[in-house]
Design an enzyme around this catalytic site. Structure first.
Site, PDB file in Angstrom:
ATOM      1  N   VAL A  31      16.097 -30.331  30.961  1.00  0.00           N
ATOM      2  CA  VAL A  31      17.236 -29.592  30.413  1.00  0.00           C
ATOM      3  C   VAL A  31      17.727 -30.257  29.128  1.00  0.00           C
ATOM      4  CG1 VAL A  31      18.039 -28.535  32.565  1.00  0.00           C
ATOM      5  CG2 VAL A  31      18.772 -30.863  31.984  1.00  0.00           C
ATOM      6  N   ARG A  79      15.547 -31.598  25.669  1.00  0.00           N
ATOM      7  CA  ARG A  79      14.887 -30.995  24.522  1.00  0.00           C
ATOM      8  C   ARG A  79      13.389 -30.946  24.807  1.00  0.00           C
ATOM      9  NH1 ARG A  79      18.838 -28.765  22.562  1.00  0.00           N
ATOM     10  NH2 ARG A  79      20.002 -29.492  20.753  1.00  0.00           N
ATOM     11  N   ASP A 103      13.731 -25.673  30.968  1.00  0.00           N
ATOM     12  CA  ASP A 103      14.673 -24.786  30.288  1.00  0.00           C
ATOM     13  C   ASP A 103      14.554 -24.913  28.768  1.00  0.00           C
ATOM     14  OD1 ASP A 103      16.929 -22.900  30.530  1.00  0.00           O
ATOM     15  OD2 ASP A 103      18.071 -24.501  29.544  1.00  0.00           O
ATOM     16  N   GLU A 112      10.556 -22.711  20.661  1.00  0.00           N
ATOM     17  CA  GLU A 112      11.399 -21.712  21.330  1.00  0.00           C
ATOM     18  C   GLU A 112      11.584 -20.517  20.406  1.00  0.00           C
ATOM     19  OE1 GLU A 112      15.036 -23.503  22.715  1.00  0.00           O
ATOM     20  OE2 GLU A 112      13.975 -25.002  23.887  1.00  0.00           O
ATOM     21  N   HIS A 121      16.202 -21.583  27.687  1.00  0.00           N
ATOM     22  CA  HIS A 121      17.256 -22.417  27.081  1.00  0.00           C
ATOM     23  C   HIS A 121      18.630 -21.826  27.381  1.00  0.00           C
ATOM     24  CE1 HIS A 121      18.015 -25.536  23.688  1.00  0.00           C
ATOM     25  NE2 HIS A 121      19.064 -25.471  24.507  1.00  0.00           N
ATOM     26  N   SER A 150      20.451 -23.149  30.441  1.00  0.00           N
ATOM     27  CA  SER A 150      20.975 -23.848  31.623  1.00  0.00           C
ATOM     28  C   SER A 150      22.473 -24.109  31.525  1.00  0.00           C
ATOM     29  CB  SER A 150      20.216 -25.153  31.856  1.00  0.00           C
ATOM     30  OG  SER A 150      20.512 -26.105  30.861  1.00  0.00           O
TER      31      SER A 150
END
Lengths: 318, 318
Positions: free
Chosen positions: A224, A226, A250, A255, A274, A276
């Protein structure tokens, strides 16, 4: 003058600030121009990588606030070396992310993904599950998010240790904090390994083939923090070859996660986009943290959440 | 002589008992015959409904132990009216079921099923999630499983109340316990409603159209008790019409859940196959509880977990 780097949407709740300063909203293309007259920059589009490329336009900037906990998108040399004060949104995401981590641990222990897959085939198939009580978790990253994770996992009955830059004993949340540089020496003691360290030169690629090889085959890895904390190819190999049992991810080095990533289709991987920390109201909470600092700045008071630009994060008071 | 009603498999760890008594393993078809000479019956196949139909064969039976917490499969009039002592497996499932309930609450709050469905389509789609901290839960059933659920949910930051047969204040786990017969009066105060009451004449069909109509539209219903606590058609209607937001169901009035049940295919329902308490080692734990009572019985000592046959459960010492 305040420049605001917006994404698709402007930040909410800005009306009081607009009454008190000239606010110029811009996208990435207009950022260099907007920076020319700006005294402060609010990076609301916190995943944008546009700031370094527009920095040449900054002239009189004194303060940059980013609407995230991680400041890695703005940790470029010219900012580091400048006198611009950098602040972040420390605190907004702590408890939400902790709940998310506990949710993924319970999903693994109770095989919730398996139940959902069987449900999709209307198939009744009893399985045995695992306890979480008494299991062990290592939280890599001892900032406020890591601390909230540690407290919640302990409340739910797990045994928790921390890993960070400075090894120590008797930490109020972690008890023992192990040195994250020596991860391979002790990561094999844990059932769950949670990555929530800030992304810095020291933590980039921390979770590599060696780290995964040192984990238990029954271990689950949860990221959670990077995506760049992980050598993604090494993680994919470890998951494929059963060197670890599963991963809940996550965040990713790219991304949105590209559609061709093998992570999407692995049965032992939980992918989330991404999100959380992003509970209903999170955007308002982010602007609230910015606004609090804005009024301090207008009043000439010390700002909150000032990042140590050598370290790459807000130093803990613990 | 000890008769053991086995399912597909015999219970594990029976060797010491086999050294000390004549043990006769039987299936449902042979049960009446096996009961003829049995002093004790161990119902290891705890979902079997064979005992009432075989009861006429019992002659000298003095003790019946069932490998479950719920004793409803053996609460038939002839047993109730007999002098046979009934004991259950109270305690084995408490903490596992509590973890399962917390897992389903977090799955709803963090939309884990949505993430899994999107992952199956390799689709990156950010969503906002919910906190569980500060949310409210009503646990209907104040026995040891309900208490463990209450303690774990409170540890994770939820506010918890109980509902049971005897309303009271100042309960160590629940604080306030409301009367389960008046469910409609207060069930609307809660974000999560957890059914874990024993199945008795008083609790059968407790969750009906009236109860679901009184719940919040945002409420999630979680059943880890017995399927017959619920009027299933009313639950399906409530879920279809959005009168409640979701349900996590581990038990059903017919098990296995028939393939034609609409519950399998509803997006806001989590189906699991009566496994919430069944952690690795659960079968050994069940035999351990039985064996503890077996040695007490052999020694003429008082048994543990004696069911009050009028109430239909082991009375709480709390």
């Amino acid at each position: 003058m305040l420049a605001v780097l917006s994404g698709e949407k402007h930040p909410p709740d800005m009306h009081p600030i607009e009454q008190s300063a000239v606010v110029r909203y811009t996208d990435a293309a207009g950022l260099a121009d907007a920076l020319r007259d700006a005294d402060a920059l609010f990076v609301y589009d916190f995943l944008s990588t546009a700031v370094p490329g527009a920095w040449h336009g900054s002239n009189r900037l004194r303060w940059l606030h980013i609407a995230s906990a991680g400041v890695d998108p703005v940790m470029f040399p010219a900012l580091r070396e400048s006198d611009v004060v950098l602040t972040n949104s420390r605190g907004v995401f702590d408890d939400s992310i902790a709940e998310y981590v506990l949710g993924t641990i319970l999903a693994f222990a109770k095989d919730l993904p398996g139940s959902l897959r069987l449900q999709q085939r209307s198939t009744w198939q009893h399985r045995e599950t695992e306890r979480i009580g008494g299991r062990s978790a290592l939280v890599v990253g001892t900032g406020p998010i890591g601390r909230s994770i540690a407290r919640l996992l302990k409340a739910a009955g797990l045994r928790v240790s921390g890993a960070g830059r400075t090894p120590r004993d008797g930490d109020p949340d972690f008890g023992e904090v192990r040195p994250s540089t020596e991860l391979g020496d002790y990561v094999g003691e844990f059932d769950y390994v949670v990555a929530v360290a800030p992304l810095t030169e020291q933590t980039k690629g921390l979770f590599d083939a060696n780290a995964f090889a040192a984990m238990r085959e029954s271990a689950r890895f949860i990221n959670v923090g990077r995506g760049e904390l992980v050598v993604t190819g090494d993680l994919v190999d470890a998951l494929r070859e059963g060197r670890i049992a599963g991963a809940a991810l996550d965040v990713f080095d790219t991304e949105p996660l590209p559609v061709e990533s093998p992570l999407w289709t692995m049965d032992n991987v939980l992918v989330s986009p991404h999100m959380s920390g992003d509970v209903v109201g999170w955007r308002n909470a982010l602007v609230e943290v910015f606004a609090d600092n804005f009024w301090r700045w207008r009043a000439g008071q010390p700002l909150r959440n000032v990042v140590d630009k050598r370290l790459g994060y807000v130093p803990s008071t613990n």
